[in-house]
Design an enzyme around this catalytic site. Structure first.
Site, short mmCIF file in Angstrom:
data_model
loop_
_atom_site.label_atom_id
_atom_site.label_comp_id
_atom_site.label_asym_id
_atom_site.label_seq_id
_atom_site.Cartn_x
_atom_site.Cartn_y
_atom_site.Cartn_z
N ASP A 32 -0.50 -9.89 9.41
CA ASP A 32 0.42 -8.26 9.31
C ASP A 32 1.54 -8.54 10.69
O ASP A 32 0.76 -9.12 11.66
CB ASP A 32 -0.81 -7.42 9.53
CG ASP A 32 -0.13 -5.99 9.44
OD1 ASP A 32 -0.56 -5.50 8.37
OD2 ASP A 32 0.48 -5.40 10.46
N LYS A 37 -3.91 -5.87 14.74
CA LYS A 37 -4.76 -5.11 13.67
C LYS A 37 -5.29 -6.25 12.70
O LYS A 37 -6.38 -6.21 12.25
CB LYS A 37 -3.73 -4.24 12.86
CG LYS A 37 -4.27 -3.60 11.71
CD LYS A 37 -5.24 -2.59 11.97
CE LYS A 37 -5.40 -1.61 10.90
NZ LYS A 37 -5.91 -2.16 9.40
N ARG A 85 7.18 7.10 -5.52
CA ARG A 85 7.23 5.71 -5.16
C ARG A 85 8.54 5.23 -5.02
O ARG A 85 8.89 4.22 -4.29
CB ARG A 85 6.41 4.71 -6.07
CG ARG A 85 4.74 5.18 -6.34
CD ARG A 85 4.05 4.48 -7.42
NE ARG A 85 2.57 4.76 -7.26
CZ ARG A 85 2.07 5.67 -8.15
NH1 ARG A 85 2.92 6.39 -8.89
NH2 ARG A 85 1.00 5.83 -8.05
N ASP A 145 -3.36 2.30 -12.81
CA ASP A 145 -3.14 3.87 -13.69
C ASP A 145 -3.99 3.45 -15.09
O ASP A 145 -4.69 4.52 -15.80
CB ASP A 145 -1.75 3.37 -14.12
CG ASP A 145 -0.90 3.51 -13.00
OD1 ASP A 145 -0.39 4.68 -12.63
OD2 ASP A 145 -0.36 2.71 -12.72
N ARG A 148 -7.41 4.27 -14.17
CA ARG A 148 -7.63 5.89 -13.89
C ARG A 148 -7.69 6.38 -15.37
O ARG A 148 -8.35 7.40 -15.53
CB ARG A 148 -6.41 6.21 -13.44
CG ARG A 148 -6.38 6.22 -11.67
CD ARG A 148 -5.13 6.23 -10.97
NE ARG A 148 -5.11 6.47 -9.62
CZ ARG A 148 -4.19 6.16 -8.73
NH1 ARG A 148 -2.91 6.12 -9.35
NH2 ARG A 148 -4.23 5.94 -7.56
N HIS A 172 5.08 1.96 -12.70
CA HIS A 172 3.73 2.19 -11.91
C HIS A 172 4.32 3.66 -11.42
O HIS A 172 4.72 3.32 -10.02
CB HIS A 172 3.22 1.29 -10.93
CG HIS A 172 2.26 1.78 -10.22
ND1 HIS A 172 1.08 2.65 -10.64
CD2 HIS A 172 2.12 1.86 -8.77
CE1 HIS A 172 0.43 2.94 -9.43
NE2 HIS A 172 1.18 2.35 -8.59
#
Length: 310
Positions: A32, A37, A85, A145, A148, A172
């Site tokens: 990262d 972190k 997005r 998706d 879901r 997406h």
């Protein structure tokens, strides 16, 4: 097996945790831009090593991707409340322009699994920047998706979501397409299952579930700021399909080469995923309306790509 995780925000950390407890990897490297972190996440996860199969988890830099079988990329600017997005595209495309060449230089034989949003555009960006075969540059696409959809249909029909089969294809994002014409419960078309169980099956039911699938990220972000648990599990599922050479059919994002008349755009169709990455793309028998919606989704993505010079 070694896996590199580039980006250890909420999504990356959740995915690293899911991968750790799955036992799929012998080594997981966390990378990262915020090095402290990454170090903290690696320390926290490594302290759980006695509870799982043997695994080494450490932080590192791009150079530490060397030897990784898969590099999972969740890095990038986060989606903000009320933001689509596709609004993210310019910021994250710039980040990827600096990141992808360094990753490929360290791990030229790895499969890149792109998760950062907008995932279809960034999969296309990664493909162009990396020079890798399209089979080895995969987006997480509509895997979440589709999950879901199965979860919501199962909830609405009071049935185990694992008995629900159906796909969300295309982008997406807002132009995604729920393939209701192919959706089944225990092998029965959803309409037949509803009839047998005395459940009303109507356009309103389909529209409501489709809207919930499409709006899910916005609703979660409005409540808790980000989505990460379900996609973390989705990443683990894709990684497992690759590392175990499963030939699993997943709605990952991959380059279209003429499917349904679509070319030079990355989006999701049911695809066979194995040790090589995307082994093949399947063409479901779509209704005329679904086909039109899918092609419209491809147009949306091409227009966004063109807006940033891709």
């Amino acid at each position: 097996m070694k896996i590199a995780m580039v980006g250890v925000g909420a999504v990356g950390a959740s995915a690293a945790y899911a991968l750790m407890i799955s036992g799929l990897a012998a080594e997981i490297v966390l990378i990262d831009v915020n090095e402290r972190k990454a170090e903290g996440e690696a320390m926290d996860l490594m302290h759980g090593a006695p509870f799982v199969r043997p695994v080494t988890i450490r932080s590192g830099a791009y150079a530490d991707c060397v030897g990784a079988r898969i590099v999972v990329i969740t890095a990038g600017s986060a989606q903000r409340p009320g933001e689509t997005r596709l609004d993210l595209v310019k910021r994250n495309a710039d980040i990827f322009g600096q990141m992808i060449p360094q990753i490929v230089a360290a791990a030229p034989d790895a499969i890149l699994l792109i998760v950062s949003n907008p995932v279809d555009i960034l999969t296309y960006v990664s493909l162009k920047l990396s020079g890798l075969p399209a089979s080895r540059v995969i987006g997480s696409g509509t895997v979440l998706d589709t999950a879901r959809l199965r979860a919501l249909v199962g909830q609405r029909l009071s049935v185990d979501p694992r008995s629900v089969h159906g796909y969300v294809i295309g982008e997406h994002g807002d132009s995604e397409v729920v393939v209701w014409s192919r959706a089944t419960v225990a092998g029965l078309p959803v309409e037949d299952f509803c009839h047998q169980r005395g459940i009303e099956y109507s356009p309103a039911l389909r529209a409501d579930i489709s809207t919930q699938v499409r709006r899910a990220a916005y609703e979660i972000i409005a409540r808790k700021g980000a989505t990460y648990y379900a996609i973390g599990l989705g990443i683990r599922h894709i990684v497992e399909a690759i590392l175990r050479d499963e030939n699993t059919i997943l709605t990952v994002s991959t380059l279209m080469t003429g499917q349904f008349g679509m070319q030079d755009v990355c989006l999701s169709l049911p695809s066979i995923v194995d040790l090589s990455g995307v082994e093949g793309v399947l063409l479901p028998d779509l209704s005329p309306d679904e086909l039109i919606a899918l092609q419209r989704s491809a147009t949306v993505l091409r227009e966004v790509a063109a807006s940033v010079g891709l």
